[in-house]
Design a protein around this motif. Sequence first.
Motif, PDB file in Angstrom:
ATOM      1  N   GLN A   4     -20.389  -9.944   3.015  1.00  0.00           N
ATOM      2  CA  GLN A   4     -19.154 -10.298   2.326  1.00  0.00           C
ATOM      3  C   GLN A   4     -19.398 -10.828   1.164  1.00  0.00           C
ATOM      4  OE1 GLN A   4     -17.444 -13.140   5.092  1.00  0.00           O
ATOM      5  NE2 GLN A   4     -15.925 -13.535   3.648  1.00  0.00           N
ATOM      6  N   TRP A   5     -18.636 -10.394   0.102  1.00  0.00           N
ATOM      7  CA  TRP A   5     -18.878 -10.832  -1.277  1.00  0.00           C
ATOM      8  C   TRP A   5     -17.598 -11.740  -1.788  1.00  0.00           C
ATOM      9  CZ3 TRP A   5     -22.881  -8.947  -4.592  1.00  0.00           C
ATOM     10  CH2 TRP A   5     -23.737  -7.860  -3.918  1.00  0.00           C
ATOM     11  N   SER A   6     -17.649 -12.859  -1.186  1.00  0.00           N
ATOM     12  CA  SER A   6     -16.518 -13.803  -1.529  1.00  0.00           C
ATOM     13  C   SER A   6     -17.177 -15.147  -1.571  1.00  0.00           C
ATOM     14  CB  SER A   6     -15.407 -13.603  -0.434  1.00  0.00           C
ATOM     15  OG  SER A   6     -16.054 -14.030   0.859  1.00  0.00           O
ATOM     16  N   LEU A   7     -16.473 -15.954  -2.294  1.00  0.00           N
ATOM     17  CA  LEU A   7     -17.019 -17.324  -2.445  1.00  0.00           C
ATOM     18  C   LEU A   7     -15.785 -18.395  -2.570  1.00  0.00           C
ATOM     19  CD1 LEU A   7     -19.571 -19.067  -2.958  1.00  0.00           C
ATOM     20  CD2 LEU A   7     -19.347 -18.566  -5.328  1.00  0.00           C
ATOM     21  N   THR A   8     -15.899 -19.477  -1.802  1.00  0.00           N
ATOM     22  CA  THR A   8     -14.808 -20.423  -1.666  1.00  0.00           C
ATOM     23  C   THR A   8     -15.031 -21.499  -2.492  1.00  0.00           C
ATOM     24  OG1 THR A   8     -14.337 -19.656   0.292  1.00  0.00           O
ATOM     25  CG2 THR A   8     -13.401 -22.095  -0.142  1.00  0.00           C
ATOM     26  N   MET A   9     -14.047 -21.727  -3.588  1.00  0.00           N
ATOM     27  CA  MET A   9     -14.563 -22.945  -4.472  1.00  0.00           C
ATOM     28  C   MET A   9     -13.151 -23.493  -4.886  1.00  0.00           C
ATOM     29  SD  MET A   9     -15.286 -20.694  -7.786  1.00  0.00           S
ATOM     30  CE  MET A   9     -16.076 -19.453  -7.017  1.00  0.00           C
ATOM     31  N   PRO A  10     -13.285 -24.708  -5.470  1.00  0.00           N
ATOM     32  CA  PRO A  10     -12.024 -25.271  -5.988  1.00  0.00           C
ATOM     33  C   PRO A  10     -11.424 -24.459  -7.033  1.00  0.00           C
ATOM     34  CG  PRO A  10     -13.855 -27.298  -5.833  1.00  0.00           C
ATOM     35  CD  PRO A  10     -14.278 -25.854  -5.705  1.00  0.00           C
ATOM     36  N   ALA A  11     -10.197 -24.435  -6.986  1.00  0.00           N
ATOM     37  CA  ALA A  11      -9.466 -23.851  -8.055  1.00  0.00           C
ATOM     38  C   ALA A  11      -9.851 -23.839  -9.535  1.00  0.00           C
ATOM     39  CB  ALA A  11      -7.896 -23.878  -7.976  1.00  0.00           C
ATOM     40  N   PHE A  12     -10.060 -25.204  -9.979  1.00  0.00           N
ATOM     41  CA  PHE A  12     -10.324 -25.512 -11.373  1.00  0.00           C
ATOM     42  C   PHE A  12     -11.828 -24.851 -11.777  1.00  0.00           C
ATOM     43  CE2 PHE A  12     -12.405 -29.220  -9.227  1.00  0.00           C
ATOM     44  CZ  PHE A  12     -13.352 -29.267  -9.889  1.00  0.00           C
ATOM     45  N   VAL A  13     -12.945 -24.708 -10.682  1.00  0.00           N
ATOM     46  CA  VAL A  13     -14.217 -24.190 -10.800  1.00  0.00           C
ATOM     47  C   VAL A  13     -13.689 -22.674 -11.085  1.00  0.00           C
ATOM     48  CG1 VAL A  13     -16.359 -23.549  -9.953  1.00  0.00           C
ATOM     49  CG2 VAL A  13     -15.193 -26.016  -9.718  1.00  0.00           C
ATOM     50  N   ALA A  14     -13.082 -21.857 -10.210  1.00  0.00           N
ATOM     51  CA  ALA A  14     -12.650 -20.514 -10.681  1.00  0.00           C
ATOM     52  C   ALA A  14     -12.093 -20.320 -11.916  1.00  0.00           C
ATOM     53  CB  ALA A  14     -11.816 -20.173  -9.673  1.00  0.00           C
ATOM     54  N   LEU A  15     -11.155 -21.345 -12.422  1.00  0.00           N
ATOM     55  CA  LEU A  15     -10.578 -21.126 -13.812  1.00  0.00           C
ATOM     56  C   LEU A  15     -11.747 -21.146 -15.108  1.00  0.00           C
ATOM     57  CD1 LEU A  15      -7.162 -23.173 -13.361  1.00  0.00           C
ATOM     58  CD2 LEU A  15      -7.515 -20.765 -13.720  1.00  0.00           C
ATOM     59  N   PHE A  16     -12.653 -22.425 -14.855  1.00  0.00           N
ATOM     60  CA  PHE A  16     -13.769 -22.605 -15.745  1.00  0.00           C
ATOM     61  C   PHE A  16     -14.541 -21.507 -15.836  1.00  0.00           C
ATOM     62  CE2 PHE A  16     -13.290 -27.603 -15.372  1.00  0.00           C
ATOM     63  CZ  PHE A  16     -12.076 -27.570 -16.149  1.00  0.00           C
ATOM     64  N   LEU A  17     -14.830 -21.018 -14.805  1.00  0.00           N
ATOM     65  CA  LEU A  17     -16.008 -19.631 -14.672  1.00  0.00           C
ATOM     66  C   LEU A  17     -15.207 -18.554 -15.351  1.00  0.00           C
ATOM     67  CD1 LEU A  17     -17.569 -19.972 -11.377  1.00  0.00           C
ATOM     68  CD2 LEU A  17     -18.391 -20.580 -13.319  1.00  0.00           C
ATOM     69  N   ALA A  18     -13.845 -18.181 -15.017  1.00  0.00           N
ATOM     70  CA  ALA A  18     -13.164 -17.209 -15.936  1.00  0.00           C
ATOM     71  C   ALA A  18     -13.266 -17.549 -17.120  1.00  0.00           C
ATOM     72  CB  ALA A  18     -11.751 -17.123 -15.283  1.00  0.00           C
ATOM     73  N   MET A  19     -12.944 -18.570 -17.955  1.00  0.00           N
ATOM     74  CA  MET A  19     -13.017 -18.876 -19.124  1.00  0.00           C
ATOM     75  C   MET A  19     -14.325 -18.805 -19.944  1.00  0.00           C
ATOM     76  SD  MET A  19     -10.652 -22.188 -19.818  1.00  0.00           S
ATOM     77  CE  MET A  19     -10.691 -23.033 -18.422  1.00  0.00           C
ATOM     78  N   VAL A  20     -15.465 -19.319 -19.190  1.00  0.00           N
ATOM     79  CA  VAL A  20     -16.742 -19.020 -19.748  1.00  0.00           C
ATOM     80  C   VAL A  20     -16.815 -17.560 -19.640  1.00  0.00           C
ATOM     81  CG1 VAL A  20     -19.379 -19.175 -19.090  1.00  0.00           C
ATOM     82  CG2 VAL A  20     -17.625 -21.310 -18.964  1.00  0.00           C
ATOM     83  N   PHE A  21     -16.708 -16.876 -18.756  1.00  0.00           N
ATOM     84  CA  PHE A  21     -17.137 -15.687 -18.557  1.00  0.00           C
ATOM     85  C   PHE A  21     -16.258 -14.528 -19.790  1.00  0.00           C
ATOM     86  CE2 PHE A  21     -15.658 -11.208 -16.989  1.00  0.00           C
ATOM     87  CZ  PHE A  21     -16.999 -10.638 -17.143  1.00  0.00           C
ATOM     88  N   GLY A  22     -14.991 -15.056 -20.118  1.00  0.00           N
ATOM     89  CA  GLY A  22     -14.237 -14.379 -21.249  1.00  0.00           C
ATOM     90  C   GLY A  22     -14.871 -14.749 -22.380  1.00  0.00           C
ATOM     91  N   VAL A  23     -15.305 -16.052 -22.776  1.00  0.00           N
ATOM     92  CA  VAL A  23     -15.715 -16.421 -24.082  1.00  0.00           C
ATOM     93  C   VAL A  23     -17.207 -15.516 -24.195  1.00  0.00           C
ATOM     94  CG1 VAL A  23     -16.987 -18.099 -25.264  1.00  0.00           C
ATOM     95  CG2 VAL A  23     -14.842 -18.410 -24.171  1.00  0.00           C
TER      96      VAL A  23
END
Length: 133
Positions: A43-62
Amino acid sequence: MRAIRVFFFVILAVVLMLLAAANRQLVTVSLVPEALAPFAGGQWSLTMPAFVALFLAMVFGVLLGLVWEWIRESHLRAESSRRAHDLAQLQREVGDLRRTHAAPRDDVLAILDETRKPAAAPAGTGSTLPAPR
């Protein structure tokens, strides 16, 4: 300039804290669709708070943008390096030419150059003009 930078970082910190406080609910992020999960070996999924997912998406984009620009500008770095090498070579050539022209000249040519110079006016001729150089 420093005050503007500090002001910008304070505003950014406040916005990120408000974003984190407003998005505390848990979300599940999956790397592989559920239909392909048996083939992916787990299973390739992870449960986390929504703001962590947003921050990770921003860091990945940068990071993705930085790598993209670094690759896109590689020809500019190569051109700059080539021009710096050419400039260093030209500066060496100019230095060699300056040393060559400052070197002692042939004695015969030096004597001929001295005879071509106008003679200084003899002292006591009554001339108030300065002697030629």
